[in-house]
Motif scaffolding. Structure first.
Motif, short mmCIF file in Angstrom:
data_model
loop_
_atom_site.label_atom_id
_atom_site.label_comp_id
_atom_site.label_asym_id
_atom_site.label_seq_id
_atom_site.Cartn_x
_atom_site.Cartn_y
_atom_site.Cartn_z
N LYS A 1 0.83 -1.21 0.06
CA LYS A 1 0.10 0.00 0.24
C LYS A 1 0.72 1.29 -0.11
N ALA A 2 1.75 1.11 0.88
CA ALA A 2 2.60 2.28 0.94
C ALA A 2 3.35 2.76 -0.36
N SER A 3 3.76 1.55 -0.90
CA SER A 3 4.73 1.37 -2.37
C SER A 3 3.72 2.18 -3.24
N VAL A 4 2.47 1.78 -3.24
CA VAL A 4 1.40 2.34 -4.36
C VAL A 4 1.09 3.82 -4.04
N GLU A 5 1.11 4.25 -2.90
CA GLU A 5 0.84 5.59 -2.58
C GLU A 5 2.07 6.34 -2.90
N ALA A 6 3.33 5.92 -2.71
CA ALA A 6 4.67 6.49 -3.19
C ALA A 6 4.68 6.81 -4.73
N ILE A 7 4.28 5.70 -5.41
CA ILE A 7 4.04 5.75 -6.73
C ILE A 7 3.22 6.85 -7.13
N GLU A 8 2.15 6.74 -6.71
CA GLU A 8 0.95 7.68 -7.20
C GLU A 8 0.92 9.11 -6.74
N SER A 9 1.73 9.24 -5.47
CA SER A 9 2.11 10.56 -5.16
C SER A 9 2.98 11.36 -5.95
N ASP B 1 2.46 11.16 -9.02
CA ASP B 1 1.42 11.81 -10.35
C ASP B 1 0.44 11.67 -9.82
N PRO B 2 -0.35 12.77 -9.06
CA PRO B 2 -1.36 12.74 -8.43
C PRO B 2 -2.68 12.51 -9.60
N THR B 3 -2.46 12.79 -10.60
CA THR B 3 -3.55 12.68 -11.54
C THR B 3 -3.77 11.26 -11.54
N THR B 4 -2.73 10.28 -11.37
CA THR B 4 -3.26 8.91 -11.52
C THR B 4 -3.49 8.04 -10.26
N SER B 5 -3.97 8.95 -9.39
CA SER B 5 -4.41 8.55 -7.95
C SER B 5 -5.36 7.50 -8.23
N GLY B 6 -5.35 6.25 -7.35
CA GLY B 6 -6.20 5.40 -7.38
C GLY B 6 -6.20 4.23 -8.78
N HIS B 7 -5.37 4.50 -9.48
CA HIS B 7 -5.35 3.85 -10.73
C HIS B 7 -4.88 2.22 -10.54
N SER B 8 -3.65 2.33 -9.63
CA SER B 8 -3.39 0.85 -9.39
C SER B 8 -4.31 -0.02 -8.67
N LEU C 1 1.33 -3.53 -8.02
CA LEU C 1 2.62 -2.86 -8.03
C LEU C 1 3.15 -2.93 -9.53
N HIS C 2 2.02 -3.01 -10.63
CA HIS C 2 2.58 -2.97 -11.96
C HIS C 2 3.45 -1.70 -12.26
N ASP C 3 3.07 -0.69 -11.83
CA ASP C 3 3.72 0.44 -12.29
C ASP C 3 4.73 1.15 -11.08
N GLU D 1 10.74 12.55 -12.66
CA GLU D 1 9.46 13.12 -12.35
C GLU D 1 8.71 14.03 -13.54
N LYS D 2 9.61 14.84 -14.09
CA LYS D 2 9.15 15.70 -15.24
C LYS D 2 8.63 14.99 -16.50
N VAL D 3 8.96 13.86 -16.81
CA VAL D 3 8.54 12.89 -17.64
C VAL D 3 7.25 12.25 -17.04
N LEU D 4 7.47 11.61 -16.08
CA LEU D 4 6.19 10.88 -15.20
C LEU D 4 4.98 11.80 -15.32
N VAL D 5 4.92 13.07 -15.08
CA VAL D 5 3.97 14.00 -14.86
C VAL D 5 3.74 14.87 -16.08
#
Length: 687
Positions: free
Chosen positions: A376-384, A386-393, A434-436, A444-448
């Motif tokens: 869960k923490a890993s997913v939140e770290a990933i999505e934090s 790029d907030p626009t993809t929050s909840g995607h995983s 954890l697919h992402d 980060e600039k590329v990611l977002v």
């Protein structure tokens, strides 16, 4: 020889007259001389001081019975064996059970000694044997009976021991194979009741809690941090009632708490009559509420390998007949007995194994929760990032797991043999969550990146356009001054103003074209000719050096036909799958979850071998990855509006998935199942 063992076990026979008579069936057996002899023998035995423990009786004029405890030795004339064997029939059952034997006075006419001794004949003495001889024959018969009883008792004990050992082995096996804590507690309580014959029971676990609120029959009580006993479940064979979890202080005021703190069993004969001075009490209100009577009680702590009490078993009402139901006080008083030493010993054995199993299950549960927390923490770290993809995983995981459940039910088609166990679904869920994960290795600039140009690059182009506009304005003004100095007519000056307006409008139009081209697209579309034209236009700086209005890198970015990423940036984003596999492969997943890296790392592979990172062929792509690809694309299409796109309806997303099938990117059968089962409506979390 007649079989007198087939008759019942009555220990007395009607005593007829000395002459016997027809009614007694002994007219040919009971002569006055024989009766007199047996009467005299009974009197002598009754006065013999060596038989102080025994009782001498006359069940029939021709029989003398000597009884010790539950064992009986009969003395009878040989004539009874020859022609009056019916007199022995009332003792046939006891003889067969090893509780009675026969001594004959005189040798019978017809006897098979081996068979007779097997049927209860202890010995044969002379018809005129002395009292001492009879005494010795009788003692020998008692010894035979006691030896037989001891052998049978040992056999029964051995059988019982083997049964109990087998049950303990089965119990150990059941407890060591169960990983779910709640199910394990049920197994522990059920098996504890079984081996002890308890009608009911409860089980508690010790918890180290932060500040909590206790709930029970009374008002909620606030409790400071510290150990508590949490009631988990109860079982009762006699009454049905609803029970719920609650916590209570770990103290000696309760029987369970006292057993836990003392680390020893508490065996109570009657819960309504506790030993004087006991620190604990018993609340009868629960009994009164459900119409039950708690009597005998055995409470045993569950101790871990670290010598810590982690739970308590409390058994109630040991029954004489385990199958009987207890209804009310009368039933309890007649059918309930105290828990004996053997029950306490057996429960101790079960509790010892249960303590270890419960500790292991709790540790397993802690590890599972710890791991889930890490995921869960890993997913939140990933999505934090790029907030626009929050909840995607989470949504992809839900979609993929639900699709797997539907595939598991398929009875035909290429996936009719595909089955997903609980562990398989958990493995698929973790892989999807954890697919992402590898995106933490992407800049980060590329990611977002929301648009084709980074903000700073767009600002730089804006500055160039502003410079060009100012340069144009300065040029027009310079030329206008020149015209005024030489007295040019008004129409020439107006022509300069018109030229400025046209060139400035063209510049503004070009800027808006750049803004338009900067917007990402979901599908390949748009006219990029203007971008190519602007990429060829130049301007001069203050030193007179020429520069392109759009640099090559900017032109490449604005010419992207789908999305917002340049080929180089797309390659960098695509590398997240490689990072995902590499990062996840370093985690010791264990046997049950060993394929998580493989499944997560292949979710961008395509059936026609054009996917990445390994360009796997269809047969080499795990089915979990194929399902995840569908879920990933569907959620990306239907998710809430993002800076670079608007959400599309589910039906439109299904249509786009169909394009993926035509392009041989997605599995057609899995897309069909996804569509027909409307998997997106089945997922538990649709936010």
């Amino acid at each position: 020889m007649a079989d007198f063992q087939s008759v019942g076990t009555s220990s007395t026979a009607s005593v007829e007259g000395v002459e016997g008579g027809a009614a007694s069936g002994t007219s040919t057996t009971a002569t006055p001389a024989l009766v007199h002899r047996m009467t005299r023998l009974a009197e002598q035995l009754g006065r013999d001081p060596r038989l102080s423990r025994e009782i001498v009786t006359r069940p029939h004029p021709l029989l003398v019975a000597v009884t010790r405890d539950h064992l009986t030795v009969l003395a009878a004339p040989a004539r009874v064996w020859d022609s009056g064997r019916e007199l022995l029939q009332p003792f046939a059952g006891r003889m067969a059970a090893g509780e009675a034997m026969l001594v004959l006075l005189g040798y019978p006419n017809d006897v098979d000694l081996e068979q007779a001794m097997n049927r209860g004949l202890a010995s044969i003495v002379a018809e005129d044997a002395s009292l001492d001889e009879l005494f010795l024959a009788g003692m020998r018969a008692f010894e035979l009976l006691e030896a037989k009883g001891s052998a049978e008792s040992r056999g029964q004990s051995l059988s019982r021991y083997r049964f109990e050992t087998g049950e303990l082995v089965d119990i150990a096996r059941a407890m060591t194979t169960e990983r779910d804590v709640n199910k394990l507690l049920g197994v522990i309580l059920e098996k504890s009741r079984f081996v002890t014959g308890a009608d009911a029971g409860s089980i508690y676990v010790v918890e180290q809690n932060t500040r909590i609120t206790l709930t029970g029959e009374s008002e909620p009580v606030s409790l400071n941090p510290g150990p508590v006993l949490r009631f988990k479940l109860s079982q009762n064979d006699s009454v049905n009632y609803d029970s719920r979890e609650f916590a209570m202080p770990l103290s000696k005021r309760s029987i369970a708490g006292s057993a836990a703190l003392g680390k020893k069993a508490i065996n109570i004969d009657d819960a309504y009559d506790l030993p004087p001075g006991a620190p604990y009490g018993f609340d009868r209100r629960f009994d009164e509420k459900i119409g039950y009577r708690t009597k005998s009680m055995l409470t045993m702590p569950l101790i871990s390998q670290r010598d810590e009490v982690i739970g308590v078993i409390q058994l109630i009402n040991k029954k004489k007949n385990p199958k009987e139901r207890l209804l009310g006080d009368k039933s309890a008083s007649e059918s309930v007995v105290s828990f004996d030493a053997r029950s306490e010993e057996l429960l101790g054995m079960v509790a010892a194994q249960a303590g270890v199993s419960l500790e292991n299950a709790m540790l397993y549960d802690e590890i599972r929760k710890l791991f889930e927390g890490f995921v869960k923490a890993s997913v939140e770290a990933i999505e934090s990032r790029d907030p626009t993809t929050s909840g995607h995983s989470r949504r992809v995981a839900d979609l993929t797991v639900e699709l797997a459940k539907v595939v598991d039910l398929e009875g035909a088609g290429p996936y009719r043999d595909a089955k997903f166990s609980v562990e398989d679904l958990r493995e698929l869920e973790y892989a999807s969550l954890l697919h992402d994960f590898g995106k933490i290795g992407v800049r980060e600039k590329v990611l977002v990146k929301a648009k084709k140009l980074y903000d700073e690059r767009l600002s730089l182009i804006r500055s160039r356009f502003d410079f060009v506009a100012r340069s144009l304005e300065a040029e027009i003004l310079r030329r206008k001054v020149t015209l005024l100095e030489r007295g040019a007519p008004r129409n020439e000056i107006d022509a300069l103003d018109h030229e400025f307006e046209v060139r400035r409008a063209e510049l503004d139009m070009n800027w808006h074209a750049i803004l338009s081209a900067n917007e990402p697209t979901v599908l390949a579309a748009g006219d990029f000719a203007k971008v190519e034209q602007l990429a060829k236009e130049t301007y001069e700086d203050l030193r007179g050096d020429p520069h392109f209005l759009l640099e090559a890198e900017e032109a490449v970015a604005l010419s992207v036909k789908r999305g917002s990423l340049t080929p180089k940036e797309y390659e960098e984003i695509s590398s997240h799958v490689v990072h995902t596999y590499r990062f996840l492969s370093q985690i010791p997943w264990g046997k049950a979850l060993r394929r998580v890296p493989e499944i997560a790392g292949a979710h961008h592979e395509r059936l026609n071998g054009t996917g990445y990172p390994n360009r796997l062929a269809s047969n080499d792509i795990p089915i979990g990855s194929k399902m995840m690809s569908i879920s990933d694309i569907f959620d990306a299409l239907t998710a809430s509006d993002r800076p670079y796109k608007r959400a599309v309806p589910a039906e439109k997303a299904i249509e786009i998935l169909g394009f993926g099938v035509k392009d041989q990117h997605l599995d057609p059968e899995l897309v069909r199942i996804f569509r027909e089962a409307r998997v997106w409506e089945r997922r538990p979390n649709q936010s």
